[in-house]
Design an enzyme around this catalytic site. Structure first.
Site, PDB file in Angstrom:
ATOM      1  N   ASP A   1      16.539 -53.701  13.245  1.00 23.72           N
ATOM      2  CA  ASP A   1      17.241 -53.069  12.132  1.00 23.72           C
ATOM      3  C   ASP A   1      18.730 -53.372  12.240  1.00 23.72           C
ATOM      4  O   ASP A   1      19.414 -52.904  13.147  1.00 23.72           O
ATOM      5  CB  ASP A   1      17.019 -51.552  12.172  1.00 23.72           C
ATOM      6  CG  ASP A   1      17.693 -50.845  11.013  1.00 23.72           C
ATOM      7  OD1 ASP A   1      17.012 -50.566  10.018  1.00 23.72           O
ATOM      8  OD2 ASP A   1      18.915 -50.581  11.095  1.00 23.72           O
TER       9      ASP A   1
ATOM     10  N   TYR B   1      27.425 -54.089  10.269  1.00 20.84           N
ATOM     11  CA  TYR B   1      27.357 -54.183  11.738  1.00 20.84           C
ATOM     12  C   TYR B   1      27.962 -55.498  12.241  1.00 20.84           C
ATOM     13  O   TYR B   1      28.265 -55.627  13.422  1.00 20.84           O
ATOM     14  CB  TYR B   1      25.910 -54.103  12.242  1.00 20.84           C
ATOM     15  CG  TYR B   1      25.162 -52.849  11.891  1.00 20.84           C
ATOM     16  CD1 TYR B   1      25.789 -51.726  11.342  1.00 20.84           C
ATOM     17  CD2 TYR B   1      23.782 -52.766  12.122  1.00 20.84           C
ATOM     18  CE1 TYR B   1      25.070 -50.584  11.015  1.00 20.84           C
ATOM     19  CE2 TYR B   1      23.061 -51.628  11.806  1.00 20.84           C
ATOM     20  CZ  TYR B   1      23.705 -50.540  11.248  1.00 20.84           C
ATOM     21  OH  TYR B   1      22.982 -49.425  10.935  1.00 20.84           O
TER      22      TYR B   1
ATOM     23  N   LYS C   1      20.928 -54.016   5.345  1.00 22.97           N
ATOM     24  CA  LYS C   1      21.412 -53.045   4.354  1.00 22.97           C
ATOM     25  C   LYS C   1      22.647 -53.584   3.638  1.00 22.97           C
ATOM     26  O   LYS C   1      23.447 -54.303   4.245  1.00 22.97           O
ATOM     27  CB  LYS C   1      21.777 -51.718   5.048  1.00 22.97           C
ATOM     28  CG  LYS C   1      20.718 -51.215   6.015  1.00 22.97           C
ATOM     29  CD  LYS C   1      21.202 -50.012   6.812  1.00 22.97           C
ATOM     30  CE  LYS C   1      20.293 -49.733   7.984  1.00 22.97           C
ATOM     31  NZ  LYS C   1      20.506 -50.646   9.123  1.00 22.97           N
TER      32      LYS C   1
ATOM     33  N   HIS D   1      22.887 -48.812   1.864  1.00 27.95           N
ATOM     34  CA  HIS D   1      23.331 -48.187   3.118  1.00 27.95           C
ATOM     35  C   HIS D   1      23.719 -46.717   2.940  1.00 27.95           C
ATOM     36  O   HIS D   1      23.317 -45.869   3.740  1.00 27.95           O
ATOM     37  CB  HIS D   1      24.495 -48.976   3.715  1.00 27.95           C
ATOM     38  CG  HIS D   1      24.578 -48.868   5.199  1.00 27.95           C
ATOM     39  ND1 HIS D   1      24.905 -49.916   6.021  1.00 27.95           N
ATOM     40  CD2 HIS D   1      24.369 -47.819   6.032  1.00 27.95           C
ATOM     41  CE1 HIS D   1      24.889 -49.528   7.290  1.00 27.95           C
ATOM     42  NE2 HIS D   1      24.566 -48.250   7.313  1.00 27.95           N
TER      43      HIS D   1
END
Length: 277
Positions: free
Chosen positions: A49, A54, A79, A112
């Protein structure tokens, strides 16, 4: 005996999603990220994930490529970030993520956060990606009941997954009940409450009965509640520990004791922060 937990959840459209995966939030060092994901895949994890924000989609893609595991055996989630929300923007953001991940499709793509005035259009774009077979399942993240109601009022394809902060200190029972009623599976992010519960005496006591750590007890609690869990770690020992939960079962009484730890306490942001114009 193989202790790595391998069970899957069947989503509303029949797609099977591993119930336990590796979350890669805050994995910012490229070498460390690549090593952590590679090790997880090596020992049996099949779900990763990630998210655009990120900034480790490239490393995730590299680890997938290097693993040599057939693509159809993996379940990859990403996301769309808040600044890329909206219909056209989401489609463009998805293309970027797909390119960074070096993949032809994603298994699951999520909004998100429910950004005010945008999350409905963002989800419409996710529906389009699904219709074009660029993703295998649709979903959202950090959506409260009222956000889901808004999405469901116009969706032609209901969300199949809602990923939210969830752990024994924030058990989210009303939200889980709503999701169950609407065929939406729930993924727990921060399933270990960012380590804040690992010294809890109740968890320690239950763990000693089973010869397991508090972290393993918490993860087992998620799994037995029918939740999908994505614990994050960069250390080999913890990555293995988190998935070594196939060889014990919590009793009903133990589950109830853990349920009783709920205090509605978040370790992260309340989604309502983003639901304001």
């Amino acid at each position: 005996m193989d202790l790595i937990y391998q069970e899957k959840m069947t989503l509303a459209n029949g797609v099977k999603m591993p119930q336990l995966g590796l979350g890669v939030y805050k994995m910012t060092d490229p070498d460390q990220t690549l090593a952590a994901i590679s090790y997880a895949l090596e020992i049996g994890y099949r779900a990763i994930d990630t998210a655009a924000i990120y900034e480790n989609e490239e490393e995730t893609g590299e680890a997938i490529t290097y693993s040599g595991i057939p693509r159809e055996q993996l379940f990859i989630t990403s996301k769309v970030w808040n600044t890329d929300q909206g219909y056209d923007e989401t489609l463009r953001a998805f293309e970027k993520s797909l390119k960074k991940l070096q993949l032809d499709y994603l298994d699951l793509y999520l909004t998100h956060w429910p950004v005010a005035g945008k999350y409905q259009d963002t989800y419409k774009a996710i529906e389009r990606l699904y219709e074009e077979k660029l993703i295998r399942a649709t979903g959202v993240s950090n959506h409260h009941v009222h956000h889901l109601e808004e999405i469901l009022s116009t969706a032609s394809i209901p969300p199949m997954v809602n990923q939210v902060e969830l752990h024994p200190h924030l058990s989210q029972v009303p939200l889980r009940t709503f999701c169950k009623q609407h065929g939406i599976e729930v993924t727990s992010w921060s399933p270990l409450a960012r380590g804040r519960m690992l010294a809890d005496e109740t968890l320690g006591e239950i763990g000693r009965v089973h010869g397991k750590t508090p972290a393993q007890v918490i993860i087992r609690w998620h799994l037995q509640n029918g939740l999908i869990a994505i614990p994050k770690s960069v250390t080999k020992e913890r990555i293995k520990e988190n998935a070594s939960v196939a060889d014990f079962v919590l009793s009903s009484e133990e589950m109830q004791r853990i349920d009783g730890l709920n205090i509605d306490a978040r370790t992260g942001t309340n989604p309502e922060k983003y639901d304001k114009v």
